[in-house]
Write a protein that holds these residues in place. Structure first.
Motif, PDB file in Angstrom:
ATOM      1  N   ARG A   1       0.926  -1.160  -0.068  1.00 39.37           N
ATOM      2  CA  ARG A   1       0.049  -0.035  -0.012  1.00 39.37           C
ATOM      3  C   ARG A   1       1.024   1.152   0.044  1.00 39.37           C
ATOM      4  O   ARG A   1       1.685   1.168   0.357  1.00 39.37           O
ATOM      5  CB  ARG A   1      -1.168  -0.103   1.269  1.00 39.37           C
ATOM      6  N   ILE A   2       0.503   2.235  -0.670  1.00 38.91           N
ATOM      7  CA  ILE A   2       1.054   3.608  -0.720  1.00 38.91           C
ATOM      8  C   ILE A   2       0.241   4.364   0.281  1.00 38.91           C
ATOM      9  O   ILE A   2      -0.958   4.724  -0.017  1.00 38.91           O
ATOM     10  CB  ILE A   2       1.174   4.207  -2.154  1.00 38.91           C
ATOM     11  N   LEU A   3       0.966   5.242   1.085  1.00 43.84           N
ATOM     12  CA  LEU A   3       0.248   6.307   2.017  1.00 43.84           C
ATOM     13  C   LEU A   3       1.045   7.433   1.951  1.00 43.84           C
ATOM     14  O   LEU A   3       2.303   7.649   1.683  1.00 43.84           O
ATOM     15  CB  LEU A   3       0.260   5.877   3.480  1.00 43.84           C
ATOM     16  N   LEU A   4       0.169   8.838   2.034  1.00 44.54           N
ATOM     17  CA  LEU A   4       1.036   9.745   2.161  1.00 44.54           C
ATOM     18  C   LEU A   4       1.749  10.339   3.572  1.00 44.54           C
ATOM     19  O   LEU A   4       1.111   9.775   4.792  1.00 44.54           O
ATOM     20  CB  LEU A   4      -0.290  10.983   2.187  1.00 44.54           C
ATOM     21  N   THR A   5       2.857  10.744   3.214  1.00 43.81           N
ATOM     22  CA  THR A   5       3.522  11.481   4.544  1.00 43.81           C
ATOM     23  C   THR A   5       2.874  12.709   5.030  1.00 43.81           C
ATOM     24  O   THR A   5       2.014  13.307   4.502  1.00 43.81           O
ATOM     25  CB  THR A   5       5.035  11.685   4.553  1.00 43.81           C
ATOM     26  N   PRO A   6       3.062  12.984   6.226  1.00 42.01           N
ATOM     27  CA  PRO A   6       2.579  14.486   6.719  1.00 42.01           C
ATOM     28  C   PRO A   6       3.202  15.487   5.819  1.00 42.01           C
ATOM     29  O   PRO A   6       2.341  16.414   5.447  1.00 42.01           O
ATOM     30  CB  PRO A   6       3.340  14.547   8.028  1.00 42.01           C
ATOM     31  N   ARG A   7       4.339  15.259   5.390  1.00 41.39           N
ATOM     32  CA  ARG A   7       4.846  16.212   4.337  1.00 41.39           C
ATOM     33  C   ARG A   7       4.043  16.161   2.911  1.00 41.39           C
ATOM     34  O   ARG A   7       3.641  17.342   2.260  1.00 41.39           O
ATOM     35  CB  ARG A   7       6.271  16.165   3.960  1.00 41.39           C
ATOM     36  N   GLY A   8       3.611  14.956   2.450  1.00 40.47           N
ATOM     37  CA  GLY A   8       2.783  14.486   1.311  1.00 40.47           C
ATOM     38  C   GLY A   8       1.286  15.392   1.692  1.00 40.47           C
ATOM     39  O   GLY A   8       0.859  16.054   0.632  1.00 40.47           O
ATOM     40  N   LYS A   9       0.701  15.044   2.714  1.00 41.96           N
ATOM     41  CA  LYS A   9      -0.526  15.695   3.114  1.00 41.96           C
ATOM     42  C   LYS A   9      -0.263  17.379   2.948  1.00 41.96           C
ATOM     43  O   LYS A   9      -1.295  17.827   2.422  1.00 41.96           O
ATOM     44  CB  LYS A   9      -0.813  15.217   4.494  1.00 41.96           C
ATOM     45  N   SER A  10       0.764  17.755   3.657  1.00 41.18           N
ATOM     46  CA  SER A  10       0.901  19.284   3.501  1.00 41.18           C
ATOM     47  C   SER A  10       1.080  19.821   2.222  1.00 41.18           C
ATOM     48  O   SER A  10       0.235  20.614   1.603  1.00 41.18           O
ATOM     49  CB  SER A  10       2.098  19.791   4.286  1.00 41.18           C
ATOM     50  N   LEU A  11       1.608  19.157   1.328  1.00 39.45           N
ATOM     51  CA  LEU A  11       1.996  19.751  -0.313  1.00 39.45           C
ATOM     52  C   LEU A  11       0.490  19.307  -0.902  1.00 39.45           C
ATOM     53  O   LEU A  11       0.220  20.340  -1.781  1.00 39.45           O
ATOM     54  CB  LEU A  11       2.955  18.515  -0.918  1.00 39.45           C
ATOM     55  N   HIS A  12      -0.257  18.272  -0.649  1.00 39.94           N
ATOM     56  CA  HIS A  12      -1.456  18.071  -1.096  1.00 39.94           C
ATOM     57  C   HIS A  12      -2.460  18.900  -1.136  1.00 39.94           C
ATOM     58  O   HIS A  12      -3.154  19.510  -1.997  1.00 39.94           O
ATOM     59  CB  HIS A  12      -2.078  16.660  -1.007  1.00 39.94           C
ATOM     60  N   ARG A  13      -2.640  19.657   0.245  1.00 35.94           N
ATOM     61  CA  ARG A  13      -3.336  20.701   0.566  1.00 35.94           C
ATOM     62  C   ARG A  13      -2.859  21.944  -0.148  1.00 35.94           C
ATOM     63  O   ARG A  13      -3.953  22.822  -0.734  1.00 35.94           O
ATOM     64  CB  ARG A  13      -3.471  21.183   2.043  1.00 35.94           C
ATOM     65  N   ARG A  14      -1.619  22.132  -0.244  1.00 33.20           N
ATOM     66  CA  ARG A  14      -1.372  23.534  -1.132  1.00 33.20           C
ATOM     67  C   ARG A  14      -1.779  22.951  -2.575  1.00 33.20           C
ATOM     68  O   ARG A  14      -2.142  24.273  -3.209  1.00 33.20           O
ATOM     69  CB  ARG A  14       0.076  23.786  -0.991  1.00 33.20           C
ATOM     70  N   LEU A  15      -1.249  22.058  -3.088  1.00 33.10           N
ATOM     71  CA  LEU A  15      -1.451  22.029  -4.578  1.00 33.10           C
ATOM     72  C   LEU A  15      -3.117  22.007  -5.003  1.00 33.10           C
ATOM     73  O   LEU A  15      -3.564  22.358  -5.916  1.00 33.10           O
ATOM     74  CB  LEU A  15      -0.931  20.529  -4.856  1.00 33.10           C
ATOM     75  N   ALA A  16      -4.074  21.413  -3.993  1.00 35.81           N
ATOM     76  CA  ALA A  16      -5.339  21.115  -4.143  1.00 35.81           C
ATOM     77  C   ALA A  16      -6.007  22.696  -4.615  1.00 35.81           C
ATOM     78  O   ALA A  16      -6.705  22.773  -5.420  1.00 35.81           O
ATOM     79  CB  ALA A  16      -6.112  20.622  -2.966  1.00 35.81           C
ATOM     80  N   VAL A  17      -5.357  23.578  -3.784  1.00 35.93           N
ATOM     81  CA  VAL A  17      -6.044  25.110  -3.960  1.00 35.93           C
ATOM     82  C   VAL A  17      -5.508  25.360  -5.517  1.00 35.93           C
ATOM     83  O   VAL A  17      -6.311  26.077  -6.129  1.00 35.93           O
ATOM     84  CB  VAL A  17      -5.270  26.052  -2.841  1.00 35.93           C
ATOM     85  N   LEU A  18      -4.444  25.201  -5.817  1.00 35.59           N
ATOM     86  CA  LEU A  18      -3.924  25.539  -7.149  1.00 35.59           C
ATOM     87  C   LEU A  18      -4.505  24.768  -8.117  1.00 35.59           C
ATOM     88  O   LEU A  18      -4.893  25.507  -9.174  1.00 35.59           O
ATOM     89  CB  LEU A  18      -2.328  25.399  -7.428  1.00 35.59           C
TER      90      LEU A  18
END
Length: 148
Positions: free
Chosen positions: A93-110
């Motif tokens: 399984r692949i999971l997001l790290t905390p850093r990945g979650k943070s990046l996802h939140r920023r990118l989702a806005v863009l």
């Protein structure tokens, strides 16, 4: 733009729109050092529980070797990590790290902003999204593949 007969061809229109959307979203992601395939993986994993590599490959639309290289890059950047699936130890399984979650939140806005720029109104975007979801459902037997 198109010859009149081309605007009636569904495969041509879908391909053209896909190119427009991916180019626009890709340009929005570029300043963050992220490409479209990386975004697709991060977004797919953003729901939380992680997904098997095979599911990610199917959803992202890439072959297993290409996905492995992509995930290796995301692991190296501390955006995702791999874990043996406890229900089936043969799966990873692949999971997001905390850093990945943070990046996802920023990118989702863009990405949301970029996609909104493509439409005259939010209703148009939602209409297209609904139609595409219905069409995608045809592969899963939710819609008839051909009409009689």
């Amino acid at each position: 733009m198109f010859p009149p007969h081309a605007t009636r061809d569904l495969s041509h229109l879908v391909s053209h729109v896909e190119r427009q959307v991916t180019e626009h979203v890709g340009a929005a992601l570029q300043p963050e050092g992220c490409d479209l395939d990386e975004w697709r993986v991060l977004n797919l994993l953003s729901e939380g529980a992680g997904l098997p590599m095979t599911t990610v490959a199917d959803c992202v639309g890439t072959k297993a070797p290409a996905l492995t290289r992509l995930v290796d890059r995301l692991v190296a950047n501390n955006l995702v990590y791999r874990r043996i699936d406890l229900a089936d130890r043969r799966r990873v399984r692949i999971l997001l790290t905390p850093r990945g979650k943070s990046l996802h939140r920023r990118l989702a806005v863009l990405v949301e902003r970029s996609q909104a720029e493509l439409f005259a109104s939010p209703e148009d975007a939602e209409l297209l999204r609904d139609l595409l979801c219905r069409l995608a459902g045809a592969d899963e037997g939710l819609l008839p593949a051909t009409r009689t």
